[in-house]
Structures are given as C-alpha cells and as structure tokens.
Design a protein around this motif. Sequence first.
Motif, short mmCIF file in Angstrom:
data_model
loop_
_atom_site.label_atom_id
_atom_site.label_comp_id
_atom_site.label_asym_id
_atom_site.label_seq_id
_atom_site.Cartn_x
_atom_site.Cartn_y
_atom_site.Cartn_z
N LEU A 94 0.95 -1.16 -0.24
CA LEU A 94 0.02 -0.04 -0.11
C LEU A 94 0.76 1.23 -0.09
O LEU A 94 0.56 2.20 -0.67
N PHE A 95 2.16 1.30 0.63
CA PHE A 95 3.00 2.37 0.73
C PHE A 95 3.49 2.51 -0.44
O PHE A 95 3.64 3.76 -1.04
N ALA A 96 3.75 1.48 -1.25
CA ALA A 96 4.50 1.31 -2.77
C ALA A 96 3.78 1.99 -3.65
O ALA A 96 4.14 2.80 -4.54
N LEU A 342 8.39 2.59 7.07
CA LEU A 342 7.32 3.45 6.28
C LEU A 342 7.50 4.83 6.69
O LEU A 342 7.21 5.71 5.84
N LEU A 343 7.25 4.94 8.02
CA LEU A 343 7.35 6.40 8.73
C LEU A 343 8.41 7.14 7.97
O LEU A 343 8.53 8.29 7.71
N LEU A 368 0.51 13.95 12.44
CA LEU A 368 0.17 12.62 12.64
C LEU A 368 1.52 11.78 12.37
O LEU A 368 1.69 10.79 13.18
N LEU A 369 2.28 12.23 11.31
CA LEU A 369 3.51 11.62 11.15
C LEU A 369 4.46 11.62 12.37
O LEU A 369 5.11 10.66 12.68
N GLY A 370 4.54 12.68 12.95
CA GLY A 370 5.10 12.88 13.99
C GLY A 370 4.81 11.77 15.28
O GLY A 370 5.66 11.12 16.05
N LEU A 448 0.63 8.18 2.60
CA LEU A 448 1.86 7.36 2.75
C LEU A 448 2.00 7.08 4.26
O LEU A 448 2.53 6.25 4.74
N VAL A 449 1.04 7.87 5.29
CA VAL A 449 1.19 7.64 6.76
C VAL A 449 0.30 6.50 7.27
O VAL A 449 0.57 5.83 8.01
#
Length: 493
Positions: A94-96, A342-343, A368-370, A448-449
């Motif tokens: 899914l990330f790809a 992924l992060l 959210l990423l952080g 991506l997250v």
Amino acid sequence: MSNLVILPILIPLLAGTILLFFPRQLHFQKWISVIALSLTTISSIVLVQTVFNNGIQTLELGGWKPPFGIVLVADMFSALLVLTGIVVSFTCILFAFKSIGEDREKHYFYAFAQFLITGVMGAFLTGDLFNLFVFFEVFLMASYALIVIGGTKIQLRETLKYVLINVISSALFVISVAYIYAVLGTLNMADLGARVAEYGQTPLLTVIAILFLVVFGLKGGIFPLYFWLPGAYKAPPYAVTALFGALLTKVGVYAIFRMFSVIFTHEPQITHQIIAVLAGITILIGAIGAVAYSDVKQIIIYNIVTAIGVIVFGVVIATEIGYAGAIYYLVHDMVIKGALFLLAGAMFTITGTNKIKEMGGLIKRHPLLGWMFFLAALALAGIPPLSGFVGKVLLTQAGLSEGHYWFVAVMLLSSLLVLYSVMKIFLNCFFREEVLTEKEEKGSIKGLVYPSVILIAISVFLGVGAEVVTPYIMQAAETLADPTAYIQAVLKE
C-alpha cells in the motif's frame, strides 16, 4: 482443512505469475496485488485459528507420505509468522502504491514482490530442508530484482555484494543439506528430529549443526555475519527496505529456531552456547551502531540487528516461557520495523534526505507522522503498554529463572540505547528548528502515513490485548519447547 496450508504460498505465486504478463497496466497490477494480499490475509487468519482449535496442520503433496514426499506443515509458530508477514507485506505494498514510482512499477515491481512473499511463506511452512532451500532461493531471486530495480549507482553496487554473499551462503546451504542427508538419510525435519533423538547427536552432527548456524546466521544477520545487511538494506526505496527488514532476516531466525528446537537439541553446551555468545554480541553491535549513526535509515537498520540478537536468545533459554518471549518479540519486531521504515520513508519524501541534521520542525505540518513515529519509537524500545514490552518481560523472566543474568543485563542496556537512537530521530527531526518551508518540501505524503497507522494499531493491540494474543503465543512456544507433537503430527506416529 489441510489444504489451507498451501494457500499462503499458492495465492501470491499465482498473482505474481499473472502480473508478469501485464507490466504496463499499473491499475490492474495494483488491484491484483490488493486482491491477492486480501485473500492471503484471510486464509492466514483462518489457518491460525484452525491450528489453534485443531492442532498442527499438514499437507502431503502428491499423496506421498513423509519422510519420502514433500510435506507442508503449519504449527502455531509458523502460522503466526505467516499471518504477521502477510499483514506487514500488505502495508508495504500500500505504501509502494504512492511512493515507488511508475518507472519501477513498470519493471515488474509488484510481480517480484508477490514472488518474494511466496518464498517467505513457503520457507515458514515447508517441512523439509531441501524445500526450505528452494523457498530461500525463490525469495532471494525476487529480492535481487527488488534491490536493483531503479538502477541507481548505490543499488547496483550493493546488489553485487548482496548477490555474492547469498550465492556463497546458498552453496553452504546445499553442502550442509548434503552432509546431513549423507549421515541420516532423510531431509524431513520431523524425521531428522526423530532420528537424532534415537541415535544421538554425534560430533559429526554437531559440526553439521554449526554449519547450518553459519548459513542461517548469514541469512538472519547475526554477528559476525551481519556485515552485508546495512549496505544492502540502505540501497533500495523504503517500501522495499520495509519488506526486507520485516521479513527476510526473520526467515533466517525462523530456520535457526526450527533447526535447534527440533533437530539439534542434544549438545546444547556446544551449539546453544555458541548461539548465546553470538546473540549477546549481536545485541551490543546493533545498539552501538544505532547510536553511532546520524542517518535515519541506518539507525533503523542497525536496530534490526539488535532485535535479531534478542530474539535468537530464546533458542538458548529453550524453556516454554523463553520461547514465548522470543516469539512475541519476533511478531512485534516484524510489525514495528515495518512501521518505522514506512514512517522514515514518509520523512524522506518530505525532505529528500535521510540525514538527521538536514531535517527539523516536521511536527508543525505533519503532526500525525510525528506522533506515529513517537509511538513506534516507544514500542521498539519496549515501553509499556506497547508490543515490545510483553516480549521483553517474558524473555527477562525466562532469562533470570535460567540463570542468564548477563543476557538480561545486555538486553536491558540495549533497550536504553535503542530508545536513545530513535528518540534522537524524533526530537531532532520533528521538534528542532524548522529546516524546510512548506514550498521547499520535496513531495507530498498524502496516503503514505496510513499504512504505518495500521501497523502501529496492531502493535498497540499486541500490548494492550496481550491476554487475547498470549494463548496463541503459548501454543507456539509449547511446540518448540517439546517438539514431540510436531514430529508426531508430521510422521503420523
């Protein structure tokens, strides 16, 4: 229901084969990948529950009875790793979708990813050594392609090293298989375990055991055989590194567990003592490497090495609680390493760099990423109530009860170093003075997250929901602590 055992191998194999014929139809490739991984996930969940309710599942291919024919075996240990591996693979794919780029997608990225998954699932489920070698080669061939797709200078350089090392280790694997067949006349792992128990572990078999430890130590990244890992895992894009970090080294670890809990269990003062020393040094080397680097990707890669040492020590403790702790930590590590890579991939998309000193202030526009990275960092270090805590508590309990005080001390020290290494990333990259303005950001992390959110949610569940998970882990540990049930299930004794 025994046909369930082959589905996690068969579905990605068929999907990969189909995808080979449609390299340019990217939407079709993505849909086939999602459908295949969804079906494999469902079949893996059903397989875990079937093993939990009905015991070890076997499938005799072609109707040939073991030890003469090919047999697939799903005990709880292998079934849990299959399920975890598939879920992590799903999130990496899914990330790809949003990160790998059309150029790599059109060069059979999704097909090779499916073949990689096929090899890994086959390695977890096979019941004999020759087919373990075959499945190793399947995922290695796919990994060669995944490393080199894109053709950057670092990829080409590291691919040459990676291929060379694995060709050597595969040759050693074949030699080891030939030796053990010459001595015992079988390659079925259950039959090997029964024969060694019956005739005794001779000095020659102990030498063969050490040869297998070299082979699987090279695959798994144990000291001093981890030297290829940092460069090879740094070269490809983050989606590929996440797949590798979560799956490939864990196959080597799985093989060590299987070999030294079923077959080579009778001279622990030699074989298991060697594993103990190597595991302890592996933990320290990984932790020191993670602290020493200021490159986000390298820090996470060296934390893979640390985790390998922690997990493998479960073989040395060799009690039910020790195995339970190792399995819990292994499942946790597959999930959380996938999430961290992924992060970090999302951070790279924003900044275009892996260097900590060139990042800063990311929390302002990417909260959210952080905070997902913060949770992943706590889980990695084993902070309660996240997933890493449960495995480390069980390993600590088992280590102390068996008198392995130095291991417990090294593991707890490494936890502090691991926490320092990932908090260094978090504090510097997210809370330091802002380095890039919004206009200077290199790319969007839209979509991506969320794959990482799935993995971190699983990590939280593994910690908070330990009462739900523990019966499955304990069933897996029982089989490793007393392999009689495994041997009887395969040989139908």
